[in-house]
Design a protein around this motif. Structure first.
Motif, mmCIF file in Angstrom:
data_model
loop_
_atom_site.group_PDB
_atom_site.id
_atom_site.type_symbol
_atom_site.label_atom_id
_atom_site.label_comp_id
_atom_site.label_asym_id
_atom_site.label_seq_id
_atom_site.Cartn_x
_atom_site.Cartn_y
_atom_site.Cartn_z
ATOM 1 N N SER A 5 0.787 -1.253 0.064
ATOM 2 C CA SER A 5 -0.056 0.077 0.001
ATOM 3 C C SER A 5 0.832 1.357 -0.144
ATOM 4 O O SER A 5 0.363 2.232 -0.314
ATOM 5 C CB SER A 5 -1.141 -0.056 1.247
ATOM 6 N N LYS A 6 2.173 1.044 0.218
ATOM 7 C CA LYS A 6 3.168 2.445 0.402
ATOM 8 C C LYS A 6 4.088 2.212 -1.049
ATOM 9 O O LYS A 6 5.120 2.629 -0.700
ATOM 10 C CB LYS A 6 3.732 2.076 1.696
ATOM 11 N N PHE A 17 8.237 -4.431 -6.237
ATOM 12 C CA PHE A 17 7.832 -3.060 -6.007
ATOM 13 C C PHE A 17 9.133 -2.647 -4.946
ATOM 14 O O PHE A 17 9.362 -3.387 -4.146
ATOM 15 C CB PHE A 17 6.533 -2.836 -5.707
ATOM 16 N N VAL A 18 9.031 -1.311 -4.914
ATOM 17 C CA VAL A 18 9.787 -0.659 -3.984
ATOM 18 C C VAL A 18 8.726 0.463 -3.166
ATOM 19 O O VAL A 18 8.095 0.858 -3.772
ATOM 20 C CB VAL A 18 11.102 0.135 -4.769
ATOM 21 N N ASP A 19 8.913 0.347 -1.852
ATOM 22 C CA ASP A 19 7.892 1.242 -1.141
ATOM 23 C C ASP A 19 8.484 2.335 -0.453
ATOM 24 O O ASP A 19 9.870 2.493 -0.700
ATOM 25 C CB ASP A 19 7.195 0.428 -0.111
ATOM 26 N N ARG A 20 7.852 3.128 0.113
ATOM 27 C CA ARG A 20 8.339 4.507 0.620
ATOM 28 C C ARG A 20 9.322 4.571 1.832
ATOM 29 O O ARG A 20 9.831 5.465 2.286
ATOM 30 C CB ARG A 20 7.094 5.364 1.091
ATOM 31 N N SER A 21 9.703 3.211 2.441
ATOM 32 C CA SER A 21 10.776 3.292 3.313
ATOM 33 C C SER A 21 12.101 3.061 2.831
ATOM 34 O O SER A 21 13.179 3.214 3.506
ATOM 35 C CB SER A 21 10.488 2.011 4.033
ATOM 36 N N CYS A 22 12.213 3.269 1.158
ATOM 37 C CA CYS A 22 13.296 2.963 0.807
ATOM 38 C C CYS A 22 14.532 4.392 1.226
ATOM 39 O O CYS A 22 13.886 5.272 1.285
ATOM 40 C CB CYS A 22 13.213 3.318 -0.669
ATOM 41 N N LYS A 73 4.843 -9.452 -5.028
ATOM 42 C CA LYS A 73 3.180 -9.887 -4.857
ATOM 43 C C LYS A 73 3.297 -11.449 -4.630
ATOM 44 O O LYS A 73 2.492 -11.781 -3.961
ATOM 45 C CB LYS A 73 2.486 -9.533 -6.251
ATOM 46 N N ALA A 74 4.024 -12.086 -5.354
ATOM 47 C CA ALA A 74 4.267 -13.417 -5.458
ATOM 48 C C ALA A 74 5.126 -13.787 -4.212
ATOM 49 O O ALA A 74 5.905 -13.073 -3.877
ATOM 50 C CB ALA A 74 4.562 -13.940 -6.736
#
Ligand code: SF4
Length: 290
Positions: A5-6, A17-22, A73-74
């Motif tokens: 979700s981020k 995917f890469v999230d906003r904690s990067c 996702k997988a």
């Protein structure tokens, strides 16, 4: 664990995917450049891995990411990737992976030697990595380039009873118990194949480690720039003295090396001759930007 979700909207749609904690540490872009790219201040998935080798590199980046900002996702089996860490770079020199947030995702390396292994700066103290290092013979010395890249050094010390080596000018109250505290500006021969070279500049007590006339472990003193295709340092990330960092860089011309192996920044391998030319080029550039 990464939170879908981020996820950054700049990610290419698909499994990874890469999230906003990067924290924009560069590890994923170096380990899996076909998958991860830059997106002003953070990483993003540029292209989804579409072959087993690319998938394997992307999963290695996921395991190495210091903040768990990479997700899928997988569900993937990470065992084969974890089994490949530490990853052999050349001869008996390995990249540890498992970067730590405490060192802002710095790279660390393991030198496997009959006389005793050397851990260059500290990876995350992850059980799976620790087991692999045990299988490779443990750690006898832990060479710490400077305070910023020490991460879980105390846990490695406790587990392996290794002797930590740092320059005295890096020592502050909470790390006064470090076993070997080197002094002065002159290179120190730790063993016939290992030389500690004080390189004040990035920090006051920064040191690099020269191994077998082939490998230079440079901490945050020097790295390869893929954009400029040459060696670089940074006045922006120089916390102590740029003038002294230039002098320290000049000193390295006396030490042949093929591999530049930094904490932050990219690794690279060239002939000794070419690496020396790039080092001279870097010093000229540093003098101009002084
Ligand atoms: S490894 Fe993780 S923290 Fe570092 S740039 Fe990639 S996603 Fe960001």
């Amino acid at each position: 664990m990464a939170d879908p979700s981020k996820r950054w909207p700049e990610n290419t749609a698909g499994d990874f995917f890469v999230d906003r904690s990067c924290i924009d540490c560069d590890q994923c872009r170096e380990i899996a450049p076909a998958t991860f790219g830059d997106s002003s201040g953070h990483a993003r998935v540029e292209r989804q891995p579409d072959s087993p080798p690319l998938l394997s590199r992307a999963l290695m980046a996921l395991v190495t990411c210091p903040v768990g900002a990479i997700g899928t996702k997988a569900k993937h089996d990470l065992h084969p990737v974890v089994d490949r860490l530490p990853e052999q770079l050349d001869e008996n020199v390995f990249f540890c992976g498992f970067a730590s947030e405490n060192s802002f995702g710095a790279s660390s390396y393991l030198i496997v030697r009959p006389e005793g292994n050397v851990l260059m700066d500290s990876p995350r103290f992850a059980a799976r990595l620790v087991r692999k290092i045990e299988q490779l013979g443990g750690v006898r010395w832990m060479f710490l380039s400077h305070v910023d890249d020490m991460a879980d050094h105390a846990k490695f010390r406790r587990h392996f009873q290794c002797e930590r080596i740092i320059h005295r000018h890096e020592v502050h109250s909470s790390i006064q118990d470090i076993e070997q505290q080197l002094e002065g500006h002159d290179p120190i021969c730790l063993s016939p194949d290992l030389i500690a070279i004080p390189t004040p500049g990035h920090t006051r007590g920064h040191m690099v480690l020269h191994y077998k006339n082939r490998f230079l472990f440079t901490g945050d003193h020097l790295w390869w720039s893929p954009e400029r295709q040459t060696l670089r340092a940074s006045p922006r990330y120089c916390w102590y003295s740029w003038k002294q960092q230039i002098e320290s860089m000049q000193k390295l011309l006396d030490y042949p090396f093929e591999w530049v192996l930094p904490g932050h920044g990219y690794r690279h391998h060239l002939s000794t001759h070419d690496m020396r030319e790039h080092l001279k080029n870097c010093i000229s550039w540093m003098r101009q930007s002084n």
